[in-house]
Scaffold this motif. Structure first.
Motif, mmCIF file in Angstrom:
data_model
loop_
_atom_site.group_PDB
_atom_site.id
_atom_site.type_symbol
_atom_site.label_atom_id
_atom_site.label_comp_id
_atom_site.label_asym_id
_atom_site.label_seq_id
_atom_site.Cartn_x
_atom_site.Cartn_y
_atom_site.Cartn_z
ATOM 1 N N MET A 1 -17.218 3.266 -0.924
ATOM 2 C CA MET A 1 -16.065 3.977 -0.667
ATOM 3 C C MET A 1 -14.958 2.968 -0.120
ATOM 4 O O MET A 1 -15.080 1.874 0.429
ATOM 5 N N SER A 2 -13.738 3.498 -0.251
ATOM 6 C CA SER A 2 -12.622 2.967 0.248
ATOM 7 C C SER A 2 -12.055 3.515 1.453
ATOM 8 O O SER A 2 -11.940 4.887 1.328
ATOM 9 N N VAL A 3 -12.024 3.084 2.625
ATOM 10 C CA VAL A 3 -11.911 3.579 3.894
ATOM 11 C C VAL A 3 -10.271 3.235 4.479
ATOM 12 O O VAL A 3 -10.284 1.943 4.459
ATOM 13 N N VAL A 4 -9.758 3.968 4.792
ATOM 14 C CA VAL A 4 -8.300 3.777 5.159
ATOM 15 C C VAL A 4 -8.287 2.671 6.531
ATOM 16 O O VAL A 4 -8.971 3.015 7.484
ATOM 17 N N GLY A 5 -7.526 1.853 6.532
ATOM 18 C CA GLY A 5 -7.414 0.747 7.484
ATOM 19 C C GLY A 5 -8.543 -0.263 7.423
ATOM 20 O O GLY A 5 -8.777 -1.220 8.194
ATOM 21 N N GLU A 6 -9.611 -0.244 6.631
ATOM 22 C CA GLU A 6 -10.764 -1.055 6.258
ATOM 23 C C GLU A 6 -10.181 -1.893 5.110
ATOM 24 O O GLU A 6 -10.192 -1.253 3.913
ATOM 25 N N SER A 7 -10.329 -3.354 5.075
ATOM 26 C CA SER A 7 -9.816 -3.986 4.109
ATOM 27 C C SER A 7 -11.230 -4.394 3.176
ATOM 28 O O SER A 7 -11.173 -4.987 2.133
ATOM 29 N N ARG A 8 -12.095 -4.234 3.473
ATOM 30 C CA ARG A 8 -13.379 -4.245 2.971
ATOM 31 C C ARG A 8 -14.135 -3.056 2.315
ATOM 32 O O ARG A 8 -13.956 -1.869 2.592
ATOM 33 N N ARG A 9 -14.911 -3.080 1.254
ATOM 34 C CA ARG A 9 -15.505 -2.004 0.555
ATOM 35 C C ARG A 9 -16.524 -1.514 1.764
ATOM 36 O O ARG A 9 -17.236 -2.298 2.279
ATOM 37 N N VAL A 10 -16.842 -0.149 1.511
ATOM 38 C CA VAL A 10 -18.021 0.518 2.539
ATOM 39 C C VAL A 10 -18.936 0.920 1.587
ATOM 40 O O VAL A 10 -18.610 1.976 0.859
#
Length: 374
Positions: free
Chosen positions: A311-320
């Motif tokens: 998942m791509s999460v807003v505000g998170e530079s890493r993959r989740v």
């Protein structure tokens, strides 16, 4: 009893009155991986277990045998105690592997086992032929103390090539999915055993059927469960999921019309370009795993057995990385998104009543527009 079912020579463990050897401090010992070994009655689980224990793998493996079946060769090789104790007897193989008998799959059993950490570095848990591996897998996320010492490496399901079709197609009462189907659906590795007992057409039919239910798991064909141990041990099925895994699942999907004896259970892959907010990710989990409020076009509630994704999460530079079994899940940031790769959310869902169109619409409704991407 065939040669493949013979148990190796055993050596008694330490006497009850002896003091246990000094163990290494807990913080100095890496977490121990656990593989759940499941499969319908007579599929070959014990044969596989004996094969693993007799191979050279440079591991000290502890084995938990759950509720022995009638006539089990392993049962006859273990001295089961009296009084219904949870852990009744320990025996040690010449190569350092440990065997024990256990009466249930509870957390207490594994906690007792962990008192011997330092003597082993891998756990195999063999379930009964009628066991649903879902609740067993969930144990490893429900107990935080346990999770700090061990981790679930994967679920391996063994099928009998001759009888798998019959077992999977067995009719249950209304609304109940049979155990064989759930064992296939939750597997990270599917072993179709006894391939020498069927012809090519029958084998292809079984292979197509299990891939229709679960196209995420690798399928391996064996005789007498002879398999490369690298395919079983250290799968890291719950702490590794990437584009390669997603694409492999996507390419192995079957088009509508593929013969499938239980259309309620299948695999669906989804992808939506963009990112989710954290609250949208929470909503995804709540609707699909907890509330189970999403319905398909026929009004049937979606029931997720297994979910995994990137998942791509807003505000998170890493993959989740998202992983779940039944209602329990983990969402963990892993590596950095590469600038040249567009942000997206990719999911693999395995469960009942999955309709790709409604699931795709639901995922799309949670994804943020490109203007708010981090």
């Amino acid at each position: 009893m065939g040669e493949e079912n013979e148990i190796p020579m055993l050596i008694g463990d330490e006497g009850e009155g002896e003091e246990a050897p000094d163990l290494v401090e807990a913080e100095d010992i890496p977490r121990v991986p656990v593989t759940i070994l499941t499969g319908y009655l007579g599929a070959g689980k014990t044969t596989l277990l004996n094969y693993i224990l007799t191979q050279q793998h440079n591991k000290k493996i502890a084995v938990i045998l759950n509720e022995f079946g009638e006539g089990s060769s392993m049962e006859k090789s273990l001295n089961i105690g009296h009084g219904g104790d949870l852990f009744e007897e320990w025996l040690e193989l010449r190569n350092g592997c440990l065997c024990c008998s256990v009466k249930d799959n509870g957390v207490k059993a594994i906690e007792n086992l962990m008192k011997k950490r330092g003597k082993f570095d891998y756990i195999l848990l063999e379930t009964t032929g009628l066991a649903d591996p879902g609740p067993i897998a969930s144990l490893f996320w429900m107990d935080k103390q346990l999770e700090s010492e061990i981790y679930l490496d994967g679920i391996v399901t063994v099928l009998d090539a001759k009888y798998a079709m019959k077992n999977i197609s067995e009719k249950k009462s209304e609304g109940v999915i049979n155990e064989a189907v759930r064992q296939v659906a939750l597997a990270d590795l599917l072993i179709i055993n006894k391939t020498d007992l069927v012809d090519g057409g029958e084998l292809q039919g079984v292979t197509d059927l299990v891939r229709t239910i679960n196209s995420s798991a690798e399928v391996v064909l064996t005789q007498r469960c002879r398999i490369d141990l690298d395919k079983i041990l250290d799968l890291h099925a719950y702490d590794k999921f990437d584009n390669e895994s997603y694409n492999r699942t996507l390419h192995s999907r079957f088009v509508d019309g593929t013969p499938h004896l239980d259309q309620r259970v299948r695999t669906v892959t989804l992808e939506a370009e963009g990112s989710m907010t954290q609250s949208a990710l929470d909503s995804l989990v709540e609707v699909l795993l907890w509330e189970r409020s999403l319905t398909n076009s026929a009004g049937q509630h979606v029931n997720i057995y297994r979910m995994k994704g990137i998942m791509s999460v807003v505000g998170e530079s890493r993959r989740v990385m998202l992983q779940s079994v039944q209602e329990l899940y983990e969402a963990e940031p892993i590596d950095q998104w590469q600038e040249e790769i567009p942000r997206s959310c990719k999911l693999v869902l395995i469960g009942e009543n999955l309709e790709e169109e409604c699931l795709s619409d639901f995922l799309g409704s949670l994804v943020a527009t490109s203007s708010v991407l981090p």
